[in-house]
Design an enzyme around this catalytic site. Sequence first.
Site, PDB file in Angstrom:
ATOM      1  N   ILE A 298      58.568  33.273   3.770  1.00 33.27           N
ATOM      2  CA  ILE A 298      58.590  33.018   5.213  1.00 33.27           C
ATOM      3  C   ILE A 298      58.059  34.232   5.984  1.00 33.27           C
ATOM      4  CG2 ILE A 298      60.053  32.332   7.179  1.00 33.27           C
ATOM      5  CD1 ILE A 298      59.929  30.272   4.784  1.00 33.27           C
TER       6      ILE A 298
ATOM      7  N   LEU B  35      60.059  36.581   7.489  1.00 33.74           N
ATOM      8  CA  LEU B  35      60.990  36.939   8.582  1.00 33.74           C
ATOM      9  C   LEU B  35      60.559  36.401   9.947  1.00 33.74           C
ATOM     10  CD1 LEU B  35      61.841  40.629   7.571  1.00 33.74           C
ATOM     11  CD2 LEU B  35      63.305  38.629   7.302  1.00 33.74           C
TER      12      LEU B  35
ATOM     13  N   ASN C 234      72.091  38.960  10.454  1.00 28.86           N
ATOM     14  CA  ASN C 234      71.244  39.600   9.449  1.00 28.86           C
ATOM     15  C   ASN C 234      70.126  40.349  10.169  1.00 28.86           C
ATOM     16  OD1 ASN C 234      68.675  39.528   7.693  1.00 28.86           O
ATOM     17  ND2 ASN C 234      70.262  39.032   6.199  1.00 28.86           N
TER      18      ASN C 234
ATOM     19  N   CYS D 153      64.183  42.060   1.724  1.00 28.57           N
ATOM     20  CA  CYS D 153      63.219  40.970   1.913  1.00 28.57           C
ATOM     21  C   CYS D 153      61.989  41.232   1.045  1.00 28.57           C
ATOM     22  CB  CYS D 153      62.795  40.850   3.373  1.00 28.57           C
ATOM     23  SG  CYS D 153      61.477  39.612   3.551  1.00 28.57           S
TER      24      CYS D 153
HETATM   25  N1  ORO Z   1      62.790  35.593   2.192  1.00 33.71           N
HETATM   26  C1  ORO Z   1      63.703  35.953   1.256  1.00 33.71           C
HETATM   27  O1  ORO Z   1      63.723  35.387   0.161  1.00 33.71           O
HETATM   28  N2  ORO Z   1      64.593  36.925   1.531  1.00 33.71           N
HETATM   29  C2  ORO Z   1      64.582  37.567   2.717  1.00 33.71           C
HETATM   30  O2  ORO Z   1      65.414  38.460   2.912  1.00 33.71           O
HETATM   31  C3  ORO Z   1      63.650  37.210   3.688  1.00 33.71           C
HETATM   32  C4  ORO Z   1      62.744  36.216   3.375  1.00 33.71           C
HETATM   33  C5  ORO Z   1      61.624  35.845   4.312  1.00 33.71           C
HETATM   34  O3  ORO Z   1      61.828  35.829   5.527  1.00 33.71           O
HETATM   35  O4  ORO Z   1      60.556  35.604   3.797  1.00 33.71           O
END
Ligand code: ORO
EC number: 1.3.-.-
Length: 301
Positions: free
Chosen positions: A70, A72, A98, A128
Site C-alpha cells: 500500500i 502508507l 499507528n 513498514c
Molecule cells: N504494509 C505492511 O505490510 N505493513 C506496514 O506497516 C505498512 C504497509 C503499507 O502501508 O504498505
Amino acid sequence: MNLAVKIGNLELKNPVMGASGTFGFGKEYEDFLDVNEIGAIVTKGVTPKPRAGNPGVRIAETPAGMLNCIGLENPGVDAFICDILPKIKKYNTAVIVNISASTVEEYAEMAWRLDIDGVDAVEVNISCPNVKEGGIVFGTDPKAAAAVTRAVKTHTSKTVIVKLSPNVTDITVMAKAVEEAGADAISMINTLTGMVIDINTRKPLLGNITGGLSGPAVKPVAVRMVWQVAKVVKIPIIGMGGITCAEDAIEFMLAGATAVAVGAYNFVDPSALKVVADGIADYMKKHNIEDVNELIGAVQA
Ligand code: ORO
C-alpha cells in the site's frame, strides 16, 4: 469471567484488536460489529503529511495469505486530528494510533501532536516494508529502533507500543533494544517481505515489485517469534500474524502475548474480531479458566 488485559497503562476490555492497516480507522467496520465491544481500534498508519501510497497493483493473493504494498496511504496527521479522531473517540474502546515517519525528529513530532484527548496509545511503526524512507530502516537496526522509541517516549504521556519487523536475523535483539529505550509494549509481527511474478508477462505482480506477506501462511513464524521475545522482555506483547479464529489467538497468548490483533482475516470476515473474542470466552468456559491472563505465556515448552 475476566477477559480484560493491560497493555502498559492501557486497560482493554478484551484482548482482541484489529491490526493496523486492516481495520481502517474503526468506523468503517460499524456495519459488521459493535465497535464499542472490541479490545481496541488500531488505526491505519498515520504520517506527518498526507500520502497517496504506492502506484500500481497493491494487493496479491498468495497460498494461505496475501501480499500488500500500500505504501502508507493516509490523509496525514492534521486531517486525522481534525476530521477522523472526533468521530472515533466517541466509541467506548481504546484508540491506538499507528504512526510512521522518515526521521527520528518526525516520529517525536507525531508523538507530541497526538498527545491529546481521544488517543490512548501510539503504535510506533518501524517495520513498514513498502516505503523507501523510514519504516523498516529503523526496524532492522537496534540503535535506530531505540532512538525512535526514546524520542517518542519523551514526547508523549500515552502508552508507547513499538511494532517490530520479522525481517531481521534475531528479533529478540530488536525487542530488547526498544524495551531498554522505554517502550511500554511491543506489537509483532509486521509483514514478511515477499514477491510474486506473473510467468506470462515475466513481470512482478505488485507495482512496488515486493510487498509484505500476511495471513495464515505467516502464523507459525509469528508464534515462534512471540515465544522467543516473551522469554527476553518484561513488557507486554501484542501478537499478530495470520489469526483467523479464537484457537489461533489462544496459541499466541500461550506463546506469551498479552493481547492479539487480527489482520488480513478482517477482509475475509469483517466481524472476525467479535468471533475471535467470543471464541476465547467459549474456550475459557470449556476449560474452567476464570481469567484470560492465565493464558499468557502458559505454553509448556
Ligand atoms: N504494509 C505492511 O505490510 N505493513 C506496514 O506497516 C505498512 C504497509 C503499507 O502501508 O504498505
